[in-house]
Design a protein around this motif. Structure first.
Motif, PDB file in Angstrom:
ATOM      1  N   GLU A 128       0.863  -1.049  -0.130  1.00 22.30           N
ATOM      2  CA  GLU A 128      -0.051   0.021  -0.068  1.00 22.30           C
ATOM      3  C   GLU A 128       1.002   1.192   0.006  1.00 22.30           C
ATOM      4  OE1 GLU A 128      -2.985   0.095  -0.590  1.00 22.30           O
ATOM      5  OE2 GLU A 128      -3.729  -2.048  -0.303  1.00 22.30           O
ATOM      6  N   ARG A 129       2.087   1.245   0.680  1.00 21.29           N
ATOM      7  CA  ARG A 129       2.878   2.444   0.660  1.00 21.29           C
ATOM      8  C   ARG A 129       3.301   2.643  -0.631  1.00 21.29           C
ATOM      9  NH1 ARG A 129       4.546   4.668   5.911  1.00 21.29           N
ATOM     10  NH2 ARG A 129       3.587   3.878   7.532  1.00 21.29           N
ATOM     11  N   GLU A 132       0.827   4.087  -2.592  1.00 23.82           N
ATOM     12  CA  GLU A 132       0.489   5.457  -2.438  1.00 23.82           C
ATOM     13  C   GLU A 132       1.579   6.480  -2.862  1.00 23.82           C
ATOM     14  OE1 GLU A 132      -1.925   8.394  -0.793  1.00 23.82           O
ATOM     15  OE2 GLU A 132      -2.414   6.309  -0.955  1.00 23.82           O
ATOM     16  N   THR A 133       2.771   6.070  -2.898  1.00 22.18           N
ATOM     17  CA  THR A 133       3.781   6.963  -3.398  1.00 22.18           C
ATOM     18  C   THR A 133       3.659   6.970  -4.773  1.00 22.18           C
ATOM     19  OG1 THR A 133       5.441   6.245  -1.822  1.00 22.18           O
ATOM     20  CG2 THR A 133       6.152   7.096  -3.514  1.00 22.18           C
ATOM     21  N   LYS A 135       0.568   6.889  -6.461  1.00 25.65           N
ATOM     22  CA  LYS A 135      -0.461   7.923  -6.669  1.00 25.65           C
ATOM     23  C   LYS A 135      -0.088   9.348  -6.348  1.00 25.65           C
ATOM     24  CE  LYS A 135      -3.914   6.596  -4.444  1.00 25.65           C
ATOM     25  NZ  LYS A 135      -4.798   5.985  -3.383  1.00 25.65           N
ATOM     26  N   GLU A 136       0.708   9.457  -5.181  1.00 26.61           N
ATOM     27  CA  GLU A 136       1.380  10.992  -5.088  1.00 26.61           C
ATOM     28  C   GLU A 136       1.991  11.470  -5.969  1.00 26.61           C
ATOM     29  OE1 GLU A 136       3.241  10.526  -1.399  1.00 26.61           O
ATOM     30  OE2 GLU A 136       1.480  10.437  -0.293  1.00 26.61           O
ATOM     31  N   ASN A 137       2.689  10.883  -7.025  1.00 33.29           N
ATOM     32  CA  ASN A 137       3.481  11.324  -7.948  1.00 33.29           C
ATOM     33  C   ASN A 137       2.837  11.434  -9.138  1.00 33.29           C
ATOM     34  OD1 ASN A 137       6.658  12.025  -7.008  1.00 33.29           O
ATOM     35  ND2 ASN A 137       5.548   9.932  -6.025  1.00 33.29           N
ATOM     36  N   GLY A 138       1.427  11.027  -9.336  1.00 30.22           N
ATOM     37  CA  GLY A 138       0.601  11.222 -10.428  1.00 30.22           C
ATOM     38  C   GLY A 138       0.893   9.868 -11.485  1.00 30.22           C
ATOM     39  N   LYS A 265     -10.763   1.720  -1.032  1.00 32.74           N
ATOM     40  CA  LYS A 265      -9.560   2.372  -1.279  1.00 32.74           C
ATOM     41  C   LYS A 265      -9.595   3.592  -1.965  1.00 32.74           C
ATOM     42  CE  LYS A 265      -6.356  -1.584  -1.563  1.00 32.74           C
ATOM     43  NZ  LYS A 265      -5.276  -2.240  -2.378  1.00 32.74           N
TER      44      LYS A 265
END
Length: 482
Positions: A128-129, A132-133, A135-138, A265
């Motif tokens: 998941e981490r 998530e990383t 996703k944060e970077n598009g 999610k």
């Protein structure tokens, strides 16, 4: 001096290097180290370690990094991974071990899994981490998602099993189906359905060494005990969710489960592409209720090949009847316990019909056509199949989810599992797809650096000890040798 003596001299000459210089600047582990920080592992496992008692423990981050190395590079076993770490400078650099530092024994991870990582969400947290990383970077786009499953060959001998009688499990949507059937029966002035007192049973094969694996049977493929990995990815190939079931669980039952997981999610898509195995009335209804456009392919009709199939009968929505190829009407009679509306022909008309031999084998000359109570939703999915946008999305399946499965099996060892039990198989599968996402993210976020062809790894040599020979040059180790 002979070549053999010269080679021996080069092997014995003493040179001093920095471990930093022995690892290529564009090595995958350098990029992984930049984009993914594992310090959160300490908080997740702190309750499993004692600071006062016993011998000093091995750093849990090192243990996790060893497992990441194994799955990043598709090494077959932990034993082989440790052998690779012992002689690979890049692996030692990533683990923070010096050239002469001792590498943990290969059995250490197995013991820590039982003692510290079992009943722990550590591996799912890693997945998941990483996601998530990304996703944060598009990098993740969940507008269009692709769901499919792949079988993972289980560890036990397929010939060692026992046959047992088990109760047939009810459909996962049984309560919802019975509610709608009873509403229809009530509107028709009929009594509600009675629950069956006797439970139906079936005979299944259960492995004696891994009872949690399911006996996998599918067309021409080898019959074997296996697990099924149900995976969802986006159009760029990022795996956003997965879970594992026994291999005898049908794919269609897991679509609502995966949609629910995506909803938790906050990753519900606008378009969802699946193969024909997921094309059922309930799945079409469930997807549309979530305001998702399903991309489902054509599904061949089932039934005897020597008889006309249902697609040759035209349904009239206004009069709620079916029209046969001979222009005769099949009228609605009742709804059965499986949720199918039964439309029957007039036997007197069918008896003289020239198409009787290819229409039905009924002794009383009555043709029966069934229509599920959720067939309207399935018809919507069928109509969407001809929309250009849906066509383009479905074509991407081979480039997205199918390619992820191919990479996982060919490069990361997902073709079969070394573990027994669904918990351990889930752990391994999660780590494999986590590492695939991690590798993808590392290459996206850390571009390759320009490295001159004459750049040597021994740039920062402090001292070089060798015999003083004027006829032999100093030989240096290049990056290409690492």
């Amino acid at each position: 001096m002979s070549d053999q003596e010269f080679t021996k001299q080069k092997r014995n000459q003493l040179e001093m290097y920095s471990l930093e210089d022995l690892v290529p600047q564009n090595h995958l582990l350098r990029k992984v180290d930049q984009v993914f920080d594992l310090s959160f592992v300490y908080d997740l496992v702190k309750d499993r370690y004692s600071l006062d008692n016993g011998r000093p423990s091995i750093d849990p981050v090192i243990l996790i990094k060893i497992v990441l190395i194994q799955h990043l590079f598709g090494i077959k076993s932990m034993r082989q991974t440790i052998k690779e770490v012992e002689s690979n400078f890049a692996y030692r650099w990533y683990l923070g071990l010096g050239v002469m530092d001792k590498v943990p024994h290969f059995s250490t991870f197995g013991k820590n899994y039982v003692r510290r990582f079992d009943d722990n969400n550590l591996f799912n947290e890693i997945f998941e981490r990483i996601l998530e990383t990304a996703k944060e970077n598009g990098l993740v786009d969940h507008t269009s998602l692709f769901i499919d499953s792949t079988h993972i060959k289980a560890n036990p001998n397929k010939n060692k099993y026992e046959k047992i009688e088990v109760e047939k499990t009810a459909k996962h949507y049984q309560d919802e189906l019975e509610k709608e059937i009873n509403e229809i029966r009530e509107a028709e002035g009929k009594k509600p359905l009675k629950l069956k007192e006797e439970k139906e049973t079936k005979t299944i094969k259960v492995s004696t060494t891994d009872p949690e694996a399911g006996y996998y049977v599918k067309s021409e493929r080898e019959k074997q005990f296996a697990y099924s990995g149900h995976v969802c990815c986006d159009k760029n190939g990022w795996v956003v969710d997965l879970h594992v079931t026994p291999g005898n669980i049908h794919d269609s039952t897991q679509l609502p489960v995966m949609i629910d997981r995506l909803e938790v999610k906050d990753l519900l898509p606008r378009y969802l592409a699946v193969d024909a195995g997921y094309k059922t009335p309930h799945n079409a209804k469930y997807v549309l209720e979530k305001y998702i456009f399903p991309a489902m392919p054509y599904k061949r009709p089932v039934g005897p090949k020597d008889l006309m199939n249902k697609n040759e009968f035209v349904y009239d929505e206004v009069y709620d009847v079916y029209i046969c190829p001979n222009n005769q009407l099949l009228e609605y009679r009742r709804t059965d316990a499986e949720g199918y509306r039964l439309y029957m022909s007039n036997p007197q008309m069918c008896r003289e019909c020239p198409l009787l031999n290819v229409c039905t084998k009924s002794q009383n000359h009555t043709k029966v056509v069934t229509r599920h109570i959720w067939q309207d939703e399935l018809d919507i999915a069928e109509d969407l199949r001809f929309v250009d946008t849906i066509k383009e999305i479905y074509r991407l399946r081979s480039q997205t989810i199918e390619r992820r499965f191919a990479d996982a099996k060919e490069q990361h060892g997902l073709r079969w599992t070394r573990f027994r039990g669904i918990k351990k198989v889930t752990m391994e599968t999660t780590l494999i797809f986590a590492c695939m996402n991690l590798k993808k993210m590392a290459y996206f976020l850390v571009p390759d650096q320009e490295v001159a062809s004459n750049n040597y790894a021994c740039k920062s040599i402090f001292f070089i000890f060798r015999k003083k020979r004027k006829d032999k040059p100093i030989f240096k180790m290049s990056l290409s040798t690492v």
